[in-house]
Design a protein around this motif. Structure first.
Motif, PDB file in Angstrom:
ATOM      1  N   GLY A 141       0.814  -1.209   0.000  1.00  0.00           N
ATOM      2  CA  GLY A 141       0.000   0.000   0.000  1.00  0.00           C
ATOM      3  C   GLY A 141       0.850   1.263   0.000  1.00  0.00           C
ATOM      4  O   GLY A 141       0.568   2.223  -0.733  1.00  0.00           O
ATOM      5  N   VAL A 142       1.914   1.277   0.797  1.00  0.00           N
ATOM      6  CA  VAL A 142       2.814   2.427   0.853  1.00  0.00           C
ATOM      7  C   VAL A 142       3.516   2.632  -0.485  1.00  0.00           C
ATOM      8  O   VAL A 142       3.654   3.762  -0.966  1.00  0.00           O
ATOM      9  CB  VAL A 142       3.850   2.234   1.986  1.00  0.00           C
ATOM     10  CG1 VAL A 142       5.035   3.171   1.804  1.00  0.00           C
ATOM     11  CG2 VAL A 142       3.203   2.483   3.338  1.00  0.00           C
ATOM     12  N   LEU A 143       3.947   1.525  -1.115  1.00  0.00           N
ATOM     13  CA  LEU A 143       4.615   1.628  -2.411  1.00  0.00           C
ATOM     14  C   LEU A 143       3.683   2.205  -3.463  1.00  0.00           C
ATOM     15  O   LEU A 143       4.088   3.066  -4.264  1.00  0.00           O
ATOM     16  CB  LEU A 143       5.110   0.245  -2.838  1.00  0.00           C
ATOM     17  CG  LEU A 143       5.794   0.169  -4.209  1.00  0.00           C
ATOM     18  CD1 LEU A 143       7.027   1.051  -4.238  1.00  0.00           C
ATOM     19  CD2 LEU A 143       6.162  -1.284  -4.541  1.00  0.00           C
ATOM     20  N   VAL A 144       2.436   1.746  -3.469  1.00  0.00           N
ATOM     21  CA  VAL A 144       1.454   2.271  -4.435  1.00  0.00           C
ATOM     22  C   VAL A 144       1.240   3.763  -4.217  1.00  0.00           C
ATOM     23  O   VAL A 144       1.183   4.551  -5.173  1.00  0.00           O
ATOM     24  CB  VAL A 144       0.124   1.505  -4.311  1.00  0.00           C
ATOM     25  CG1 VAL A 144      -0.963   2.191  -5.142  1.00  0.00           C
ATOM     26  CG2 VAL A 144       0.292   0.063  -4.763  1.00  0.00           C
ATOM     27  N   LEU A 145       1.135   4.179  -2.954  1.00  0.00           N
ATOM     28  CA  LEU A 145       0.955   5.602  -2.653  1.00  0.00           C
ATOM     29  C   LEU A 145       2.164   6.420  -3.089  1.00  0.00           C
ATOM     30  O   LEU A 145       2.014   7.531  -3.628  1.00  0.00           O
ATOM     31  CB  LEU A 145       0.711   5.790  -1.152  1.00  0.00           C
ATOM     32  CG  LEU A 145      -0.664   5.378  -0.633  1.00  0.00           C
ATOM     33  CD1 LEU A 145      -0.707   5.478   0.888  1.00  0.00           C
ATOM     34  CD2 LEU A 145      -1.754   6.253  -1.249  1.00  0.00           C
ATOM     35  N   MET A 146       3.369   5.897  -2.861  1.00  0.00           N
ATOM     36  CA  MET A 146       4.579   6.605  -3.278  1.00  0.00           C
ATOM     37  C   MET A 146       4.608   6.809  -4.789  1.00  0.00           C
ATOM     38  O   MET A 146       4.886   7.909  -5.282  1.00  0.00           O
ATOM     39  CB  MET A 146       5.821   5.816  -2.849  1.00  0.00           C
ATOM     40  CG  MET A 146       6.151   5.896  -1.384  1.00  0.00           C
ATOM     41  SD  MET A 146       7.672   4.964  -1.043  1.00  0.00           S
ATOM     42  CE  MET A 146       7.868   5.280   0.718  1.00  0.00           C
TER      43      MET A 146
END
Length: 281
Positions: A187-192
Motif C-alpha cells: 500500500g505504501v509503495l502504491v501511494l509513493m
C-alpha cells in the motif's frame, strides 16, 4: 513457512533445521517443533567448511555498513564542495542500488560479496548526497550535523529496539503478522508511486497528494513508513534465524547483510525526512 517482507530475504532459500539461533524469543522457538524434519534445502556440500553462524551475519553486515558509511561521508563532503554533484550522485546511487538489488533478488546472487558491497557503495553515494540536500537545502536555519546525527541515532535505536523485541518474543512473528506487514508495504509503495506520478503532472503544485510536502499528511505518512520498516526487522531477524537453523552455507551471510542494509537505508531516510519536516514547521 513464513516469508519475509524484504524481497532480498524472500528469494533466499529457507528451511527450518536445528543448527543455531539468531534470536532466542518466541519467534525463534516456534521453529523447534520442526527440528525433526530432514535438511532438504542445505545438504552437505563439498568445499563448505562450516555452516552459517551468527558471527558470520554480524561480520558481513558490519563490513557492508562500513562500506556504505565511508562512501556516504565521502559523497556528503563532495556535494558540499560542489552542489552540482548532488543530482548525479542521487540518481546514480539510487538507480544503481535498485538495479543491484533486483539482480541479487531475481538472479539469486545475494551471496555474492561483490554485488553486496557494490550495492553498499552506491547506496552510500546516494545517502551522502540526499542527506546533504535534506539537511542543508530543504531545511533552513538548522544544524545539518545535528539533524543527520539524530537520524543515525534514531535508526540505530530502532534497529536494536526491534532486536530486543524479537529476542524477548514481545511480538510474535506469525503468518498473519507477515501478511499484514506485506499488505501495508504494498500500500505504501502504491501511494509513493501515485504521489510521484501526480507530482510529475503538476498536481498539487508538483507535490502530488502531499505525501512529501512536509505538512501534516507527510508527517503521518513518514510515521507509517517508519513503523513498517521497524516491524519488518522482526521478519528479517526471523528469516535469518531460520537460515542459521537450517545449516545454510557460510556465504549466505552476505544475503542476510544485504537484506538488513536495504531495510536500514529505508528507515534512515524516513527518519531524516521526518526530522526535516519538524525543522521546517
Amino acid at each position: 513457512m513464513r516469508q519475509s517482507s524484504n524481497p532480498v530475504f524472500r528469494s533466499l532459500p529457507q528451511q527450518p533445521g536445528g543448527y543455531a539461533q539468531f534470536g532466542s524469543g518466541i519467534a525463534g522457538a516456534q521453529q523447534m517443533g520442526q527440528m525433526a524434519q530432514p535438511y532438504t534445502q542445505y545438504p552437505p556440500q563439498t568445499g563448505v567448511s562450516r555452516p552459517l553462524t551468527i558471527d558470520d551475519v554480524v561480520t558481513k553486515t558490519g563490513i557492508t555498513l562500513g562500506v556504505l558509511s565511508v562512501t556516504a561521508v565521502i559523497s556528503y563532503f563532495m556535494v558540499s564542495a560542489n552542489l552540482a554533484l548532488a543530482t548525479p550522485f542521487v540518481l546514480v546511487g539510487a538507480l544503481g542500488g535498485l538495479a543491484l538489488v533486483l539482480i541479487a533478488t531475481f538472479g539469486r546472487k545475494q551471496d555474492n560479496p561483490a554485488i553486496v558491497l557494490s550495492y553498499a557503495a552506491l547506496e552510500g553515494l546516494f545517502l551522502g548526497a540526499i542527506s546533504f540536500l535534506l539537511a542543508n537545502v530543504t531545511v533552513s536555519g538548522a544544524s545539518a550535523g545535528a539533524l543527520i546525527s539524530q537520524a543515525i541515532l534514531g535508526t540505530i535505536g530502532v534497529f536494536f529496539g526491534m532486536l530486543v523485541v524479537y529476542k524477548t518474543g514481545a511480538i510474535r512473528v506469525t503468518p498473519k503478522f507477515t501478511r499484514m506487514l506485506v499488505a501495508g508495504m504494498i500500500g505504501v509503495l502504491v501511494l509513493m508511486l501515485g504521489n510521484l506520478v501526480l507530482g510529475m503532472f503538476g498536481v498539487g503544485g508538483g507535490e502530488g497528494m502531499g505525501l512529501r510536502s512536509g505538512g501534516t499528511l507527510a508527517i503521518i505518512f513518514s510515521l507509517v513508513c517508519i513503523a513498517l520498516a521497524a516491524f519488518s526487522f522482526l521478519i528479517d531477524f526471523d528469516s535469518a534465524d531460520q537460515m542459521i537453523r537450517a545449516g545454510a552455507p557460510e556465504k549466505a551471510a552476505w544475503g542476510i547483510a544485504l537484506g538488513l542494509t536495504v531495510t536500514l537505508v529505508w528507515l534512515y531516510l524516513e527518519i531524516l525526512r521526518l526530522l526535516s519536516y519538524f525543522q521546517n514547521r
